[in-house]
Design a protein around this motif. Structure first.
Motif, PDB file in Angstrom:
ATOM      1  N   LEU A 193      13.748  11.755  29.981  1.00  0.00           N
ATOM      2  CA  LEU A 193      14.907  11.181  30.664  1.00  0.00           C
ATOM      3  C   LEU A 193      16.121  12.039  30.332  1.00  0.00           C
ATOM      4  CD1 LEU A 193      15.971   8.605  32.270  1.00  0.00           C
ATOM      5  CD2 LEU A 193      16.616   7.714  30.007  1.00  0.00           C
ATOM      6  N   ALA A 194      16.885  12.451  31.360  1.00  0.00           N
ATOM      7  CA  ALA A 194      18.031  13.328  31.131  1.00  0.00           C
ATOM      8  C   ALA A 194      19.241  12.851  31.920  1.00  0.00           C
ATOM      9  CB  ALA A 194      17.679  14.768  31.501  1.00  0.00           C
ATOM     10  N   GLY A 203      25.929   1.124  35.314  1.00  0.00           N
ATOM     11  CA  GLY A 203      25.637   1.112  33.888  1.00  0.00           C
ATOM     12  C   GLY A 203      24.377   1.911  33.608  1.00  0.00           C
ATOM     13  N   LEU A 204      24.389   2.690  32.529  1.00  0.00           N
ATOM     14  CA  LEU A 204      23.262   3.573  32.257  1.00  0.00           C
ATOM     15  C   LEU A 204      21.963   2.796  32.042  1.00  0.00           C
ATOM     16  CD1 LEU A 204      23.285   6.759  30.139  1.00  0.00           C
ATOM     17  CD2 LEU A 204      21.474   5.118  29.771  1.00  0.00           C
ATOM     18  N   LEU A 205      22.009   1.743  31.236  1.00  0.00           N
ATOM     19  CA  LEU A 205      20.793   0.974  30.983  1.00  0.00           C
ATOM     20  C   LEU A 205      20.339   0.231  32.234  1.00  0.00           C
ATOM     21  CD1 LEU A 205      21.375  -0.461  27.388  1.00  0.00           C
ATOM     22  CD2 LEU A 205      20.087   1.574  28.079  1.00  0.00           C
ATOM     23  N   ALA A 206      21.294  -0.239  33.027  1.00  0.00           N
ATOM     24  CA  ALA A 206      20.946  -0.922  34.273  1.00  0.00           C
ATOM     25  C   ALA A 206      20.251   0.039  35.231  1.00  0.00           C
ATOM     26  CB  ALA A 206      22.191  -1.509  34.914  1.00  0.00           C
ATOM     27  N   GLU A 207      20.752   1.266  35.317  1.00  0.00           N
ATOM     28  CA  GLU A 207      20.140   2.245  36.219  1.00  0.00           C
ATOM     29  C   GLU A 207      18.786   2.696  35.684  1.00  0.00           C
ATOM     30  OE1 GLU A 207      21.699   2.039  38.736  1.00  0.00           O
ATOM     31  OE2 GLU A 207      23.858   2.093  38.407  1.00  0.00           O
ATOM     32  N   ALA A 208      18.664   2.832  34.352  1.00  0.00           N
ATOM     33  CA  ALA A 208      17.368   3.171  33.772  1.00  0.00           C
ATOM     34  C   ALA A 208      16.342   2.091  34.094  1.00  0.00           C
ATOM     35  CB  ALA A 208      17.499   3.362  32.265  1.00  0.00           C
ATOM     36  N   ALA A 209      16.800   0.844  34.114  1.00  0.00           N
ATOM     37  CA  ALA A 209      15.901  -0.260  34.452  1.00  0.00           C
ATOM     38  C   ALA A 209      15.432  -0.158  35.901  1.00  0.00           C
ATOM     39  CB  ALA A 209      16.596  -1.596  34.213  1.00  0.00           C
ATOM     40  N   ILE A 218      10.930   2.889  29.834  1.00  0.00           N
ATOM     41  CA  ILE A 218      11.855   3.963  29.481  1.00  0.00           C
ATOM     42  C   ILE A 218      12.535   3.607  28.170  1.00  0.00           C
ATOM     43  CG2 ILE A 218      14.034   5.086  30.094  1.00  0.00           C
ATOM     44  CD1 ILE A 218      13.202   4.974  32.991  1.00  0.00           C
ATOM     45  N   ASP A 219      12.579   4.573  27.264  1.00  0.00           N
ATOM     46  CA  ASP A 219      13.302   4.389  26.007  1.00  0.00           C
ATOM     47  C   ASP A 219      14.495   5.330  25.983  1.00  0.00           C
ATOM     48  OD1 ASP A 219      13.513   3.239  23.271  1.00  0.00           O
ATOM     49  OD2 ASP A 219      13.268   5.340  22.680  1.00  0.00           O
ATOM     50  N   VAL A 220      15.667   4.767  25.672  1.00  0.00           N
ATOM     51  CA  VAL A 220      16.907   5.541  25.583  1.00  0.00           C
ATOM     52  C   VAL A 220      17.263   5.726  24.115  1.00  0.00           C
ATOM     53  CG1 VAL A 220      19.364   5.585  26.158  1.00  0.00           C
ATOM     54  CG2 VAL A 220      17.706   4.651  27.805  1.00  0.00           C
ATOM     55  N   ARG A 221      17.606   6.961  23.738  1.00  0.00           N
ATOM     56  CA  ARG A 221      17.923   7.275  22.339  1.00  0.00           C
ATOM     57  C   ARG A 221      19.436   7.433  22.174  1.00  0.00           C
ATOM     58  NH1 ARG A 221      13.470  10.775  23.256  1.00  0.00           N
ATOM     59  NH2 ARG A 221      14.846  12.602  23.365  1.00  0.00           N
ATOM     60  N   THR A 222      20.045   6.551  21.423  1.00  0.00           N
ATOM     61  CA  THR A 222      21.494   6.620  21.246  1.00  0.00           C
ATOM     62  C   THR A 222      21.921   7.864  20.472  1.00  0.00           C
ATOM     63  OG1 THR A 222      21.353   5.246  19.241  1.00  0.00           O
ATOM     64  CG2 THR A 222      21.755   4.111  21.336  1.00  0.00           C
ATOM     65  N   GLY A 223      21.032   8.376  19.627  1.00  0.00           N
ATOM     66  CA  GLY A 223      21.363   9.570  18.858  1.00  0.00           C
ATOM     67  C   GLY A 223      21.540  10.811  19.714  1.00  0.00           C
ATOM     68  N   ALA A 224      21.121  10.739  20.973  1.00  0.00           N
ATOM     69  CA  ALA A 224      21.258  11.891  21.869  1.00  0.00           C
ATOM     70  C   ALA A 224      22.665  12.020  22.428  1.00  0.00           C
ATOM     71  CB  ALA A 224      20.261  11.776  23.016  1.00  0.00           C
ATOM     72  N   GLY A 258      10.011  -1.991  31.544  1.00  0.00           N
ATOM     73  CA  GLY A 258      11.315  -2.305  30.970  1.00  0.00           C
ATOM     74  C   GLY A 258      11.962  -1.138  30.255  1.00  0.00           C
ATOM     75  N   VAL A 259      13.128  -1.415  29.673  1.00  0.00           N
ATOM     76  CA  VAL A 259      13.923  -0.400  28.986  1.00  0.00           C
ATOM     77  C   VAL A 259      14.163  -0.827  27.546  1.00  0.00           C
ATOM     78  CG1 VAL A 259      16.152   0.802  28.916  1.00  0.00           C
ATOM     79  CG2 VAL A 259      15.059   0.310  31.120  1.00  0.00           C
ATOM     80  N   THR A 260      13.945   0.091  26.628  1.00  0.00           N
ATOM     81  CA  THR A 260      14.252  -0.142  25.216  1.00  0.00           C
ATOM     82  C   THR A 260      15.312   0.864  24.769  1.00  0.00           C
ATOM     83  OG1 THR A 260      12.385   1.293  24.598  1.00  0.00           O
ATOM     84  CG2 THR A 260      11.995  -1.099  24.634  1.00  0.00           C
ATOM     85  N   VAL A 261      15.944   0.562  23.667  1.00  0.00           N
ATOM     86  CA  VAL A 261      16.938   1.455  23.081  1.00  0.00           C
ATOM     87  C   VAL A 261      16.507   1.765  21.662  1.00  0.00           C
ATOM     88  CG1 VAL A 261      19.347   1.719  22.393  1.00  0.00           C
ATOM     89  CG2 VAL A 261      18.786   0.532  24.527  1.00  0.00           C
ATOM     90  N   ASP A 262      16.326   3.044  21.376  1.00  0.00           N
ATOM     91  CA  ASP A 262      15.853   3.489  20.058  1.00  0.00           C
ATOM     92  C   ASP A 262      14.550   2.794  19.675  1.00  0.00           C
ATOM     93  OD1 ASP A 262      18.044   5.204  19.787  1.00  0.00           O
ATOM     94  OD2 ASP A 262      19.283   3.632  18.907  1.00  0.00           O
TER      95      ASP A 262
END
Length: 333
Positions: A181-182, A238-244, A254-260, A316-320
């Protein structure tokens, strides 16, 4: 016999009083001025065979696919006149529509505008709006080819945009497990500006301006398509909404990494002032119209894009790697 009891503004040779309202100018007086505002760019547009003034525009496309999108902007819901100038609103309304074509891997070409507004709205507001709209369209070489006006209790703007894809359009439904994911473009800046305005402040100015006039990465959509992006969407809500949306359409997780993400200093400052986690602006903020895409691997991610997560089996979408219970984006109802 028709008796006219006021100024006849629809004479093509008569200039509008700059202090006139829409009610005083009338529909055709306003339209003539708007056509003049948008018409300058049409002279050089070889794709427009018939522009404003007939029952419909006539366009031609030499090759590729036609892509179409419609979006609305409503006063009190999407903008406030004390927070943004008419010209700002024009830029915002154009940007969110141009970005939808960008998110298909295409380039916007032509737009139509429906404008509903109170009769006591100054004509100058409409003309300033048109100026900002046309200026934003000019950044991608797009032109306004028609529209409509009517009366309403508040300002409502409906825009339809037509674009061209010279490669296969990139849909939301193509992400596959193993993809990365970019993201490209500013993210969270407009949300920070909205938070500032909502508290009655006007600084940091860079964030307020990001809200008033987004800067979508217009060249990046086609670039992503040519690089082999498997799915693509613009971050308007919203980024998470669009990832969903990507996850649901593609049947993946999809998993989103906040450290990125590198949190820019203005967002840090606003977070500290408002007692908010600045990462929330990035994860849940919209209106910057950044692009979010999936690619087969890191080697296929174009320069200027940042890998911010990955695609997995599941839903679904997860974070970290875990569930996220914070805000994910804007909801319209």
């Amino acid at each position: 016999m028709t008796v006219v009891t006021g100024p006849v503004w629809w004479d093509g040779d008569m200039a509008l009083d700059p202090d006139a309202t829409l009610g005083e100018a009338g529909e055709f007086g306003l339209i003539s001025q708007l056509v003049a505002q948008f018409g300058e760019a049409l002279a050089d547009d070889e794709h427009v065979l018939v522009g404003p003034g007939d029952d419909a525009a006539v366009l031609r496309i030499r090759h590729g696919h036609v892509v179409v999108s419609t979006d609305m902007v409503v006063e009190g819901r999407h903008f406030r006149r004390d927070w943004a100038s008419a010209e700002d609103v024009g830029h915002r309304a154009a940007a969110q529509n141009l970005s939808d074509i960008n998110a298909m891997g295409g380039t916007a070409r032509h737009l139509t505008i429906g404008l509903a507004a109170p009769a006591d709205l100054p004509v100058q507001w409409a003309l300033d709006f048109a100026r900002g709209f046309a200026a934003e369209c000019a950044t991608v070489g797009a032109t306004v080819v028609g529209g409509d006006t009517t009366r309403a209790d508040e300002i409502v703007i409906a825009v339809t945009v037509l674009g061209q894809c010279t490669v296969s359009p990139v849909l939301r439904s193509g992400a596959r497990p193993g993809d990365v994911l970019a993201l490209t473009g500013r993210q969270g800046w407009a949300a920070g500006g909205l938070a500032v305005l909502g508290r009655g402040f006007r600084s940091p100015r860079v964030l307020v301006e990001a809200y008033r006039r987004p800067e979508p990465p217009y060249a990046a959509g086609k670039e992503a398509a040519e690089a082999g992006a498997t799915s693509l969407i613009d971050v308007s809500d919203g980024l998470l909404a669009e990832a969903a949306h990507l996850a649901e359409a593609s049947g993946v997780a999809i998993d989103v990494r906040t450290g990125a993400f590198e949190v820019p200093e203005p967002l840090v400052a606003v977070g500290a002032a408002l007692g908010a986690d600045p990462m929330q602006f990035i994860l849940a903020g919209g209106d910057d119209h950044a692009l979010l895409a999936t690619f087969p691997d890191t080697g296929s991610v174009p320069a200027g894009w940042q890998v911010v997560g990955d695609v997995r089996e599941g839903e679904g979408v997860t974070v970290d790697g875990g569930a996220y219970d914070g805000p994910t984006g804007w909801t319209h109802f």
